[in-house]
Design a protein around this motif. Structure first.
Motif, PDB file in Angstrom:
ATOM      1  N   SER A  50      69.853  59.302  36.229  1.00  0.00           N
ATOM      2  CA  SER A  50      68.389  59.342  36.264  1.00  0.00           C
ATOM      3  C   SER A  50      67.886  60.313  35.214  1.00  0.00           C
ATOM      4  N   ILE A 110      64.170  56.299  32.266  1.00  0.00           N
ATOM      5  CA  ILE A 110      63.181  55.715  33.166  1.00  0.00           C
ATOM      6  C   ILE A 110      61.836  55.547  32.473  1.00  0.00           C
ATOM      7  N   SER A 116      62.488  60.839  39.215  1.00  0.00           N
ATOM      8  CA  SER A 116      62.479  59.421  38.861  1.00  0.00           C
ATOM      9  C   SER A 116      61.712  58.604  39.891  1.00  0.00           C
ATOM     10  N   CYS A 140      70.268  53.965  29.510  1.00  0.00           N
ATOM     11  CA  CYS A 140      69.922  54.310  30.896  1.00  0.00           C
ATOM     12  C   CYS A 140      71.161  54.558  31.763  1.00  0.00           C
ATOM     13  N   SER A 183      70.133  53.024  41.026  1.00  0.00           N
ATOM     14  CA  SER A 183      69.525  53.236  39.711  1.00  0.00           C
ATOM     15  C   SER A 183      68.956  51.942  39.139  1.00  0.00           C
ATOM     16  N   ASN A 217      65.702  51.135  40.768  1.00  0.00           N
ATOM     17  CA  ASN A 217      64.652  52.031  40.286  1.00  0.00           C
ATOM     18  C   ASN A 217      64.223  51.663  38.867  1.00  0.00           C
ATOM     19  N   TYR A 218      65.209  51.428  37.982  1.00  0.00           N
ATOM     20  CA  TYR A 218      64.903  51.049  36.606  1.00  0.00           C
ATOM     21  C   TYR A 218      64.172  49.706  36.553  1.00  0.00           C
TER      22      TYR A 218
END
Length: 415
Positions: free
Chosen positions: A41, A45, A182, A222, A253, A256-257
């Protein structure tokens, strides 16, 4: 020594041993998950909506593919560590595979990646502080410095004392805010789109072939946590559970991305900037919270990025553990990153170059090559697996070459 090491490794990985013989030190599964999420993270992001705009909606499939590949190569690093008890870090894996040349190669790509990530932190600070305080000019003894450059220098001065810390334990409590930051950023962007009048009305494009190299490079950036994965694995109480850690970290992740990418692209379409915070409307509470969160994160992580570089330089010199020498080395590294940030203040382009040239190498190519070398001659029953790994290497090299060329061309155009 190898026999003793093998017995120690057996005690760590064999849960049937008596409780008194089991190791009591080490990081728990949950804490290792947080550490892994913190490693994945980062500033990526902010650029993930821009990456989506470069490649179009179909490039989201590539985000998932790259996530799977990087998770798989993380597992390969774990297998490399399990091949010898003396392997503790990524450079150790390189040395086990190819001797001193392998260690030097891994160190070069790994430390250069960390160095450019530190440069990105300073560029990020300059861009977002200029967003908060537009048209700011610094006058120092008759020397006129524009806002962005001045904010980069000011950020470096504030960060400077944190670089003097040598203990990763002292830095851990500060850097652990990365995971929360994030999540807050995604929430703030959602808040701006849903509640501050921006909306989610942009259609975007299905696919942009010309922008795919940049898109892939940014996606790979990322997932550039492989440099610390061996250290995290080695720190666990039960190293056999590290594969589950990787699974949790990469799934979380990617969600979230992906969420941030879709929200940003729906809000601003092809007009999205290299950092989504630069698109957010000024004066809104959610926008300010997003920018302030963005500003705090580099202050927490900069020292963590350059600490391995400074430690490697210290260990190679004749001064040993001298505190003052350590401060001087860290200061010189900081000054170097400031110079690069001032000369090439192009956040998206520098990130794309880092992703294509360094992250692809560190996160995809080197784990595969090292695993093939270390496992050579042990078992030839997994021919299909070896062919898959070789295929990943070929694809990684191709993506790295094309992405590096594309990003360098963009940087040269802007210079």
């Amino acid at each position: 020594m190898d026999i003793v090491g093998d017995r120690m490794a057996e005690k760590v990985e064999n849960p049937s041993l008596p409780h008194a013989e089991r190791p009591i030190k080490g990081t728990t599964f949950i804490r290792t998950c947080f550490n892994g999420l913190n490693a994945l993270s980062g500033v990526g992001i902010l650029s993930i909506p821009f990456a989506l705009s470069q490649g179009g909606w179909l490039s989201l499939c590539l985000l998932v593919v790259i996530s799977v590949l990087c998770c798989y190569t993380g597992l390969l690093l774990q297998l490399c560590m399990g091949s010898h008890p003396s392997v503790k870090t990524y450079p150790d894996i390189g040395e086990l595979a190819f001797g001193r040349a392998g260690r030097a190669l891994v160190c070069f790509f790994m430390y250069l990646e960390l160095y450019l990530v530190a440069v990105e932190f300073l560029i990020l600070e300059g861009d977002n502080l200029e967003k908060l305080f537009p048209q700011t000019v610094f006058n120092i003894h008759g020397l006129r410095i524009n806002g962005k450059q001045g904010f980069v220098l000011l950020s470096a001065l504030v960060i400077w004392p944190t670089t003097w810390l040598r203990s990763m334990g002292a830095l851990a409590y500060v850097s652990a805010s990365g995971c929360l930051a994030s999540v807050i950023l995604v929430f703030c962007v959602l808040w701006v789109g849903a509640g501050d009048g921006v909306g989610f009305h942009e259609k975007g494009t299905l696919v942009d072939w010309a922008g795919l190299p940049t898109s892939i490079s940014l996606y790979t950036f990322c997932y550039c946590g492989h440099a610390v994965f061996p250290t995290l694995c080695n720190s666990m109480k039960d190293r056999s559970r590290f594969s589950r850690v990787l699974l949790v970290c990469f799934i979380t992740s990617t969600i979230n991305y992906g969420t941030m990418a879709v929200l940003g692209y729906l809000m601003y379409g092809d007009g999205i900037k290299s950092q989504v915070t630069l698109n957010l409307p000024t004066g809104k509470l959610a926008s300010k919270l997003a920018i302030y969160t963005t500003l705090i994160n580099p202050f927490a992580k900069y020292a963590v990025m350059i600490n391995p570089i400074a430690t490697a330089i210290e260990s190679a010199g004749p001064f040993g553990e001298s505190r003052w020498v350590g401060i001087v080395i860290r200061t010189v590294v900081l000054i170097g990153t400031v110079i690069v940030a001032l000369c090439m203040p192009f956040f998206g382009e520098v990130m794309a170059f880092t992703g294509a040239f360094l992250s692809v190498t560190v996160s995809i190519v080197l784990p595969c090559v090292c695993y093939l070398r270390i496992s050579k001659g042990r078992s030839r029953k997994c021919g299909a697996e070896r062919m898959v790994i070789i295929g990943i290497v070929v694809v990684g090299v191709f993506v790295g070459v094309v992405g590096t060329f594309s990003s360098l061309r963009q940087i040269i155009r802007r210079l």
